[in-house]
Each structure stands twice: as structure tokens, then as C-alpha cells.
Design an enzyme around this catalytic site. Sequence first.
Site: not given
Length: 395
Positions: A377, A354, A141-142
Site C-alpha cells: 500500500e 536465540g 509497483g510504486s
Amino acid sequence: MALAEFTPVGINFTLTPEHEDIRRAARDFAGTEIAKVAAHFDETGEFPYDTIKKMGALGFMGLEVPEEYGGAVLDTVAYVLAMEEVSKVDASHGTIMSVNNSLVCHGLLNFGTEAQKLNYLVPIASGKKIGAYSLTEPMSGSDAGNMKSRAVRNGDHYVINGRKSWVTSAPVADFIILFTMTAPEKKHKGITAFIIETDKPGFSRGKTEPKLGIRASATSEIVFDNYEVSAENRLGEEGEGFKIAMTVLDAGRIGIASQALGIAEAAYEASLSYMQEREAFGQKIGQFQGLQFKIADMKTRIEASRLLIYQAALAKERSKKTGERYTTESSMAKLFASETAMFCAHQAVQIHGGMGYSKELPVERYFRDAKITEIYEGTSEIQRMVIARNELGLR
Ligand code: CAA
């Protein structure tokens, strides 16, 4: 549209009439067409084909692409304004628009051959086809350069095998810019980019991601099983893939920053209205200083994000003439705007109490949608790494 007309000289951020026009067009479209379907597509996770098709017809899917390649011939400032307005109403539409514009169109325009531009950029920029960008894998990924998928040359074509993950728009994409290894021993210098047609044998879609937010933006794995791609569909040279991927992400991160700005503004505006209406302890809750401070912090971060985004957009415009990189500007805009989106969405839920936690209002959707901008990204950690490395001269 001349860049000089939008000038930061003298800190004058007055937009040109053309920029005002595109902003108004995006705001009108989002308000009339997207607002009424956003909750439905968030709930069902279906892809919003109709609105995306209409956005294509209006030029929103290829805003910076020249006319001869099917685009709207605008500039990066126009792009960030349109992204902000669309994402303010629905971040999912923003994601689909951003990937198409700044990852796919930008990649094909800057690295494609004339034939590739005519065959792929024209239909994608004009919104007739949808594009995707595939870099990530299950185990990378990274650390984007550490990929396991492979393309092996065999005469006039390559044979691709492997699995890619987290591909935005993959379930609906006609064409995908794929990054894969042609020479694993060369590490990131062995990565090559290809244009993939998704209706060819050997290509299939894997699991669709059940996501927390941006649920109308379809995301899935893609699988290559002896998929044959012609050498004519190689984007750039062998081994240039990593640089292409990174260059394209520089553009992409400006789009995500603008998306984040849109989400932050939506959360902020909802909070302002609520604080002016809701009463507690005999007064409007806007009278309470504890909540006023939240408004001040939200507004300040939003405007700071906007300035970083405009700075990055102008740097990208300059780069069209000089070729100079705008990596730091883009990463700073993405880092700050995405953390602002998360901050503002978090505050908005708290201010609404709430009701902020209820699906009756879109505030909880802003909260779920904001999170992705700190992840995709390039995570916030990666943006910090990129900025620091560039500042320290460690690139
Ligand atoms: N522009 C041009 N070239 C660049 C560049 C850039 N922005 N960044 C790096 N490069 C070049 C370097 O100059 C270097 O070139 P040389 O070998 O010629 O010196 C080469 O690329 C390797 O650079 P690094 O040594 O810095 O590479 P690295 O392995 O340390 O990784 C990284 C750098 C910044 C961490 C990079 O891997 C990265 O950005 N990771 C995050 C990936 C990412 O954003 N993934 C998301 C994918 S898309 C997505 O989210 C899904 C979607 O569909 C939207």
C-alpha cells in the site's frame, strides 16, 4: 456512533463505551479463535477460511459499512482499534481484514452505483464473499500509473487483457476491484476501475507469491485473457480509475498503520515479559540499562504511532462530512507505524537472543510480518514522497 464522543479536544483520548466494546470484542475473538491457529497457518501458508468466515459473521469484514449494505455501521476509530487487536495476534488476519474493509468496501461504498453496492458490497461487507484490490503490475509497483493491462470497449462491455501482480486475497477472492488502462495515451487519466467476478471465463490466477511474512494471507498474480466485463461493472467513469485507486489507498494506509501498531505492540509486550523473567549475570535482564533503553524507545514509538493513527482516523471521519482529503495524515500514520513495527520486531528478536530466532516463539513471525508494512500500500519512500509533495504544494 457519533464521532464527537471520541474527542481529542483537551487531549482527551478517552474512548466511548462503543469503541471499548469493539476493541474488547476484537481482542476476545483474536485471543480465543486466532491465537491458536496463527502459527499453523503461518507455517503452512494456507488461507484461514474458518476464522475469516467467523470474523465476517461478527461484522469485522465491513466495519464502516452502513447496515443497508451489510456492514457493522461503526466508524474509523472502531476500525483501527479492531485492526490493531487482530493484528497483534496475527498480522495475516489483519491483512485480509484490512484489504476487505478499507480497499474493497471503502471503494464500493464511495464510488459504486446502487446496483453495484447491492450486488457486491453487501456480500463482501457481510463476510459472505471475499474482496480484493488490484493495482500493481509486474512492471508497475510504486509507479502505479504506468500500467500495461488494457480494457477495450466493445458495445455494452469491455474486453480486458493483461497481467496484474501482488494481489492480496486474489487466490480466494470472489470479486476484485481492478484498475486497468482504457486510454493509454492519457497516462494516469486513462485508467479505469472495474468490478471483476472471478468465476467468469477469461480470468485466471497466476503464480502464488511465496512470501517472507503474512504467509496466511494469500497473494497471487491474476491474468486476463479476453475477459469480458459489462459496462455496468465499471466503477466510476472512464479515466477516473487512478483517483479512485489513490483515494481508496488513503483509507487503506490507515488500516495498514493499525496493523503495524498491532505487530509493534505484540513485539513490545513479548519483550517486556521476557525481560522480567529471563536472568543473566545473576539478575533479570530487565535490570540492564542497555535493554531498558530499547523498551523506552519501543514504547515511545508505539504511543506516537497510536496518536498519528487516531489523528488519521479522525481526519477520515471528518472527510465523510466535508469530502476533504486526509492523504497526509494517512501517509504519516502508515510511514511512522510501519517503521515502528519493524523497529520493535527487530529489537524484540535481539532482546530474546536465540529464542527470538527460534520458531518456538512468535517473535520471529512478528519480525517477518512487520516488513511488509513498510512495503505494501505504498513503500515508506512513497509515503515520504506523498507527505513532502503535499507539504510543498507540489500535488
Ligand atoms: N487522492 C485523490 N487524488 C489523488 C491522490 C489522492 N490521494 N493522489 C494523487 N491524486 C491525483 C492527483 O491529484 C493527480 O490528479 P490530476 O491529474 O487531476 O492533477 C493524479 O492523481 C496524479 O497524481 P500524481 O501526479 O501525484 O501521480 P504520480 O504518478 O506522480 O504518482 C504516487 C503518485 C503517490 C507515487 C502514486 O503512484 C502512489 O501512491 N504509488 C504507490 C502505489 C501503491 O501504494 N501501490 C500499492 C498497491 S496495493 C498493494 O499493496 C497490494 C494489496 O493488495 C494490498
